[in-house]
Motif scaffolding. Structure first.
Motif, PDB file in Angstrom:
ATOM      1  N   TYR A  93      41.125  12.907  44.586  1.00  0.00           N
ATOM      2  CA  TYR A  93      41.208  12.208  43.306  1.00  0.00           C
ATOM      3  C   TYR A  93      40.989  10.712  43.474  1.00  0.00           C
ATOM      4  O   TYR A  93      41.740   9.876  42.977  1.00  0.00           O
ATOM      5  CB  TYR A  93      42.534  12.501  42.608  1.00  0.00           C
TER       6      TYR A  93
ATOM      7  N   GLU B  94      32.753  14.577  38.994  1.00  0.00           N
ATOM      8  CA  GLU B  94      34.184  14.887  39.002  1.00  0.00           C
ATOM      9  C   GLU B  94      34.546  15.717  40.232  1.00  0.00           C
ATOM     10  O   GLU B  94      35.598  15.507  40.847  1.00  0.00           O
ATOM     11  CB  GLU B  94      34.583  15.644  37.733  1.00  0.00           C
TER      12      GLU B  94
ATOM     13  N   TYR C 160      34.915  13.481  43.083  1.00  0.00           N
ATOM     14  CA  TYR C 160      36.146  12.695  42.916  1.00  0.00           C
ATOM     15  C   TYR C 160      37.366  13.524  43.325  1.00  0.00           C
ATOM     16  O   TYR C 160      38.239  13.054  44.070  1.00  0.00           O
ATOM     17  CB  TYR C 160      36.258  12.267  41.455  1.00  0.00           C
TER      18      TYR C 160
END
Length: 283
Positions: free
Chosen positions: A67, A59, A62
């Motif tokens: 994002y 995450e 990411y």
């Protein structure tokens, strides 16, 4: 590459002080230098800090990429999420892999390219043997690994049907045992369900209907809440195939469940494919 700036954003969003994040992991002064880009940290500290912030490495990467997945991870993610009957998407992904490999060689992206090419060849030529030859380098590489990890297992799942049935069954049984070690790690339980349903089709092709039915019923009993509607409908249809071949009857009820489920979600194309598979293995 320094990630301190991203750590600072996350820390501030969580309303943590530097000392709270760094406590018992790294000195506050060293952490401050990390955030400002003056110094780097080693991998073990990096992972501990992410754990303190309650964010996974995946995450974090990411978020750090605005994002979105990085270029390599984006191609790998597309491979595992693509509809392999959608030739336009497959050809596009293949070309993206080619473009990547022209700039730098990467073993994982080479696998993406080969898998896309194999599915395209199956669509264009209906030549399974040719597709098997295309993905053979993947299997030769992966057969050398002492252990398979989740991305390896996902790749094997993607091309499993190209292996001879007896070999594919043997590999699947080994992988199911391997997946037990992951327990509830992210999507590992769902991947295990996918392997079980794929194993059921291999057994159906091998006319081992009783064993296939046991696997399907076991998967339904323990994993029904983890399945999305399409996977659940596929379980029902495979159950119908087995019962039709074992008993000659009793297949109408599970097939009806599959139809009702896919009708509710208005996935009529998938219902048509399920009907075709049912008719193929029961005719």
């Amino acid at each position: 590459m320094y990630f301190g700036k991203e750590f600072r954003k996350i820390r501030q969003n969580r309303a943590y002080s530097q000392s709270e994040v760094a406590s018992s992991i790294i000195s506050q002064s060293a952490y401050s230098k990390f955030e400002t880009g003056i110094r780097d940290i080693d991998a073990s500290i990096y992972l501990q800090l992410l754990n303190r912030l309650n964010i996974s490495a995946e995450e974090f990467d990411y978020v750090r990429n605005g994002y979105s997945y990085g270029r390599k991870q984006n191609l790998i993610h597309k491979l595992f999420s693509i509809n392999y009957n959608h030739m336009e998407l497959l050809r596009s992904l293949k070309q993206q892999a080619v473009n990547f490999l022209e700039e730098q060689y990467d073993q994982d992206i080479k696998k993406v390219y080969l898998i896309c090419e194999a599915f395209i060849q199956i669509h264009d030529t209906k030549d399974i043997e040719k597709a098997q030859n295309i993905v053979d380098p993947i299997w030769r590489d992966m057969s050398k690994y002492e252990q398979w990890y989740l991305n390896d297992i996902r790749i094997i799942n993607t091309i499993l049907f190209l292996f001879p049935v007896d070999i594919a069954i043997k590999f699947t049984e080994t992988i199911l045992i391997r997946l037990d070690t992951y327990k509830d790690f992210r999507d590992a339980p769902r991947l295990k369900i996918a392997f079980k349903i794929n194993l059921s089709l291999l057994l159906i092709k091998n006319k081992d209907y009783v064993i296939a039915l046991k696997i399907i019923e076991n998967s339904l009993q323990y994993a029904k809440k983890r399945m999305d509607y399409s996977l659940l409908a596929l379980h029902f249809s495979r159950e119908a195939i087995c019962k039709a071949n074992i008993q000659g009857e009793g297949s109408s009820e599970p097939l009806k469940k599959a139809r009702q489920l896919l009708t509710f979600y208005e996935d009529y194309d998938y219902w048509e494919r399920i009907q075709q598979e049912f008719n193929h293995y029961t005719s």
